[in-house]
Design an enzyme around this catalytic site. Structure first.
Site, PDB file in Angstrom:
ATOM      1  N   LYS A 137     -36.633 -32.076 -12.857  1.00 41.03           N
ATOM      2  CA  LYS A 137     -36.034 -31.182 -11.859  1.00 41.03           C
ATOM      3  C   LYS A 137     -36.998 -30.763 -10.745  1.00 41.03           C
ATOM      4  O   LYS A 137     -36.565 -30.459  -9.643  1.00 41.03           O
ATOM      5  CB  LYS A 137     -35.481 -29.919 -12.543  1.00 41.03           C
ATOM      6  CG  LYS A 137     -34.239 -30.186 -13.381  1.00 41.03           C
ATOM      7  CD  LYS A 137     -33.659 -28.901 -13.913  1.00 41.03           C
ATOM      8  CE  LYS A 137     -32.436 -29.171 -14.761  1.00 41.03           C
ATOM      9  NZ  LYS A 137     -31.727 -27.956 -15.154  1.00 41.03           N
ATOM     10  N   ASP A 142     -27.697 -24.900 -10.867  1.00 39.32           N
ATOM     11  CA  ASP A 142     -27.970 -24.094 -12.071  1.00 39.32           C
ATOM     12  C   ASP A 142     -27.791 -22.596 -11.787  1.00 39.32           C
ATOM     13  O   ASP A 142     -27.307 -21.848 -12.625  1.00 39.32           O
ATOM     14  CB  ASP A 142     -29.395 -24.343 -12.576  1.00 39.32           C
ATOM     15  CG  ASP A 142     -29.542 -25.705 -13.240  1.00 39.32           C
ATOM     16  OD1 ASP A 142     -28.544 -26.201 -13.805  1.00 39.32           O
ATOM     17  OD2 ASP A 142     -30.648 -26.271 -13.198  1.00 39.32           O
TER      18      ASP A 142
END
Ligand code: ATR
Length: 276
Positions: A73, A109
């Site tokens: 990420k 997220d």
């Protein structure tokens, strides 16, 4: 309707290491099939050493979009052509969209944290106790601060928490200071404590949880963690990791396809996969 794959089907991939446990392909493919749109998502096991080549492959193969999971990420960010400001502020990308050969990084997220919370309470002026100081904690920080909540990080390793706290401008306490939690409105667990196979553990004791708390668990396996069970036992409101996973996935679906996600269908698949 079953998913019909043809030469015109757009390809999406989830990349991660490990990746075989991921629920994303099942969730996204069920959603594509439900809406009858020409997309398919597969999973690619990409190691940290393989990431640069994998991104070249994405460009060469005309992949339409990526879902990005651990440990890529952060390291994927410099390999992309653009990263939107929210993903830059969080410092992580979990979604890539490819448009005319241009790879753009997004983060959904934080929406997985924000949307379930704002369905329960307005966040402005709320005091949030954030357990943990990893990647998920940074997404939670962005979500809470974007709505005017004040955040205190509780972490086992104070130094790690301080680095993040400086960047986001928030307070830090040791994870053992649980007697302070009564003064907070919302508790968000982003530590891995309670995750399978350690399902009988909790980052905080039941005595630290009050009826007035909203307790947000980001772990989705097990579906009902020890923390969730303890919070329910004291009568606190709870939000499970399944809700977070669903919301980040719904936002990701819309970025990849341009179409609003069929949440109910996606939730059905997740609940079946997680056995609840
Ligand atoms: P992610 O990116 O998924 O949030 P991470 O970066 O590995 O995951 O962060 C895990 C978090 O869980 C950290 O805050 C970690 O605390 P430390 O900073 O002290 O390592 C926390 N954590 C993991 N195991 C823990 C344990 N047994 N007790 C307390 N905290 C723990």
């Amino acid at each position: 309707m079953p998913l019909e794959i043809t030469a015109r089907t757009s390809l999406c991939l989830i990349i991660g290491d490990p990746v075989s446990h991921s629920l994303s392909p099942a969730m996204h493919n069920a959603a594509y099939a439900h809406l009858g749109i020409q997309f398919v998502m597969g999973a690619a096991h990409v190691t940290p050493e393989g990431l640069v080549d994998a991104i070249k492959g994405v460009r060469a193969l005309g992949i339409r979009g990526l879902a990005v999971t651990m440990p890529h990420k952060v390291s994927i960010m410099p390999l992309l052509d653009a990263v939107v400001p929210t993903a830059q502020a969080i410092g992580a990308v979990n979604t890539v969209v490819v448009e005319n050969g241009v790879l753009t990084g997004f983060n959904t997220d934080w929406l997985g944290i924000l949307r379930p919370l704002e369905q329960r309470t307005p966040l402005k002026g709320k005091a949030v106790a954030l357990l943990g100081a990893g990647g998920a904690a940074q997404a939670a920080l962005h979500a809470c601060q974007s709505q005017g909540a004040s955040v205190t990080i509780f972490n086992r390793t104070i130094e790690k928490a301080k680095t993040i706290a400086e960047r986001f401008g928030c307070a830090v306490l040791p994870l053992t200071d649980v007697m302070e939690l009564g003064a907070f409105d919302i508790i968000i667990n982003t530590t891995s404590v309670g995750m399978d196979p350690n399902r009988n553990q909790s980052p905080i004791p039941q005595s630290a949880i009050c009826k007035h708390h909203i307790v947000f668990e980001t772990i989705y396996s097990p579906a009902r963690t020890q923390l969730i069970q303890m919070s329910e036992a004291v009568g606190a409101q709870t939000i499970t990791g399944l809700e977070m996973f669903l919301e980040q996935g719904a936002a990701q679906f819309q970025l990849h396809t341009g179409v609003k996600a069929p949440r109910a269908e996606m939730e059905k698949i997740l609940k079946a996969a997680l056995g609840r």
